[in-house]
Structure formats: C-alpha cells, structure tokens
Design an enzyme around this catalytic site. Structure first.
Site, PDB file in Angstrom:
ATOM      1  N   ASN A   1      50.615  39.507  37.466  1.00 39.51           N
ATOM      2  CA  ASN A   1      49.777  38.614  36.665  1.00 39.51           C
ATOM      3  C   ASN A   1      49.127  39.482  35.588  1.00 39.51           C
ATOM      4  O   ASN A   1      48.005  39.954  35.749  1.00 39.51           O
ATOM      5  CB  ASN A   1      48.712  37.936  37.538  1.00 39.51           C
ATOM      6  N   PRO A   2      49.838  39.703  34.476  1.00 40.49           N
ATOM      7  CA  PRO A   2      49.366  40.651  33.467  1.00 40.49           C
ATOM      8  C   PRO A   2      48.401  40.003  32.477  1.00 40.49           C
ATOM      9  O   PRO A   2      48.228  38.773  32.469  1.00 40.49           O
ATOM     10  CB  PRO A   2      50.669  41.014  32.756  1.00 40.49           C
TER      11      PRO A   2
ATOM     12  N   PHE B   1      38.420  41.014  36.310  1.00 41.62           N
ATOM     13  CA  PHE B   1      38.923  39.676  36.015  1.00 41.62           C
ATOM     14  C   PHE B   1      38.792  38.788  37.249  1.00 41.62           C
ATOM     15  O   PHE B   1      39.183  39.166  38.349  1.00 41.62           O
ATOM     16  CB  PHE B   1      40.392  39.784  35.599  1.00 41.62           C
TER      17      PHE B   1
END
Length: 297
Positions: free
Chosen positions: A204-205, A103
């Site tokens: 920060n899932p 990500f």
C-alpha cells in the site's frame, strides 16, 4: 479553534451520554464531518471506557469527563483525525496504535489485506508487505494466516518505531511474529536475499497524485511521504512492480493498492512489464478502482 456551545454548570451531576452525543454531533456536522453522529459516539465511548453498544446504558459523564469530551470534539471539529484523538485505529480484527507522524490505516485497505490473507492461507508461504507503515497489512496477515512467515518493510523512522512496537505487542498476544526491515522500497537491491522466494507480496504505497487536493485530516496530519506518489502518483508503484517481479517466485502473487484514478494505469504497467500474468483490477465497496493483483509468470 472551533468552539463548542457552553454547557451549564452541573456541579456533581452527570450528563446523559445521549445528550452529550447529540450536542457534539451538531458541532461535528457543522464542521463538515461526514459521519458526525458516529464519530460523536466513538469519542464518547473513548472518554467513558465502555463498548459502543452499551453507550446508551452507560453512567452519565461527570463534569471532568464532559470537559475532556468537549475538548476532543472541538479538536475533531478542527479536523484532527479521529484516530489521533482516540489513539487507535480498527483494522480487520486488530486495534492498532496510531498517532502523529504515521499514516492512519484506511478501511478500504482492509480489502487488499483480506485478499492477501486468502493467498497466505495455503501452506507456509513467505509474505512481504512493502510500505508497511503502522503494520496494518503485515499484522493482519500474521494474525489470520499464522503459518505464514511475514516480512514488513518500512523506511520512515516514526513509522518503524510504531511498527516494531505493534509487532512486539501482537507477538506477545500470541500472533505469529512479524519480521521488520528498515529499507526503502525503491532500492533496486531491496531484500536481495529473498529474490525468487516470495509467495505473496503486498504493498500500500504512497499513490496520490501531487496536484490532488486531500482532506484536512490528511493534508495536516498524515506524513506527506506516505500520501503523495509524485506528479502522476506512480513514482513508488513503478519501482515496486519492477522489484516485486524479482522477489516473487514463479507463480507467486502480487497485490498493490492505488489511487482510484489508476484503475487502468496500474494494470497496464503490470501487463507492459511482461513478467506478470492473470492481471486483475479490484474495486472497493463504493465501486472505485482500489487495488490490482497479478501472478508472476
């Protein structure tokens, strides 16, 4: 594949960066890129190896450089992430190596990281970063609050590989070493040896609700498990909040990023848990709900 306008044969002549950037910006704008001029400049400085502030003064692009530049612009027009093309993402005072399978850290997450840094500057705290991914938050805290012990938790093998390399690189550069733990943040026994000892917990899932349509850069290039958090986007946040309450010491603080539709839902979960106080919602620079914070009772 998006096609760039053909440029004339230039032999050994160089094309001025301003001319190449103007042409590239038109291509990116037609492809729907939000900041076409900025991204055209960032690709140009990547190819030329010069700071952005000196782009206008740089030597022109050689034919080989121009071919490389045009190829990158075409890939960006096809919505490949800019950071994948340059191989790095800026995050606070860091340049992080990024690429497929991991990500890409977003600018808005710098707000949560900054809050975490502020909390970590007092004393020698124990800081835990859950869903660490590329390590953006953990590495920022380790760099800016060097007295803190920082533990980063991630489960994705691809992300773990990049996280470990980044942690080793930053330690070699003189930053406080980050401890990397391979684990699932939804594991009810996560970091059992740290229960009741954590001063600052950041996360920060994956939090995007499954039905939400995301941009092509996200849909085609970011790992699905790092983006979506179930039907309502809270499948990871719920167990994280529960586990955080066990990990935090009394008075320890939690910060968790969430979707902009969760501005009421996440604070409500914190209040309903009963183990948190001082629950607060924080907005990003665009005024959207971005992350929630709380203190362990």
């Amino acid at each position: 594949m998006t096609s760039l306008p053909q440029h004339p044969s230039e032999g050994s002549e160089r094309l001025r960066p301003t001319v190449a950037v103007a042409r590239a910006a038109r291509v990116l704008a037609a492809a729907g890129i939000d900041a076409p001029r900025v991204e055209a400049e960032l690709l140009a400085v990547h190819v030329l190896g010069v700071p952005r502030g000196r782009l206008a003064l740089a030597d022109g692009l050689t034919p080989d450089q121009l071919d490389r530049y045009d190829a990158l612009v075409a890939r960006r027009a096809d919505r490949e992430p800019l950071q994948h093309l340059t191989g790095s993402a800026a995050f606070r005072h860091l340049e992080l190596a990024v690429g497929p399978g991991v990500f890409v850290p977003r600018p808005e997450t710098e707000l949560l990281a900054g809050w975490g840094v502020d909390q970590a500057r007092a004393g020698s705290p124990l800081v835990v970063d859950l869903c660490s991914g590329s390590g953006a938050i953990a590495l920022a805290v380790a760099q800016e609050a060097p007295a803190a012990r920082v533990v980063a938790v991630e489960r994705s093998p691809a992300a773990l590989a990049r996280l470990r390399r980044a942690a080793a690189d930053r330690a070699a550069a003189g930053d406080r070493p980050v401890e990397v733990v391979a684990a699932d943040v939804t594991d009810p026994g996560l970091l059992s040896d740290l229960e009741g000892r954590v001063d600052v917990l950041l996360c920060n899932p994956p939090y995007v609700p499954r039905a939400v349509e995301v941009p092509p850069e996200v849909a085609a290039h970011d790992p699905d498990e790092a983006v979506f958090g179930g039907a309502d986007g809270l499948d990871v946040i719920r167990p994280v909040l529960a586990r955080a309450a066990r990990l935090l010491r009394p008075g320890g603080v939690l910060g968790v990023e969430h979707d902009d539709t969760h501005g009421a839902a996440v604070p409500a979960l914190l209040v309903a848990d009963g183990r948190y106080e001082a629950v607060e919602e924080h907005r990003d620079l665009a005024g959207r709900p971005r992350f929630a914070t709380a203190r362990r009772r």
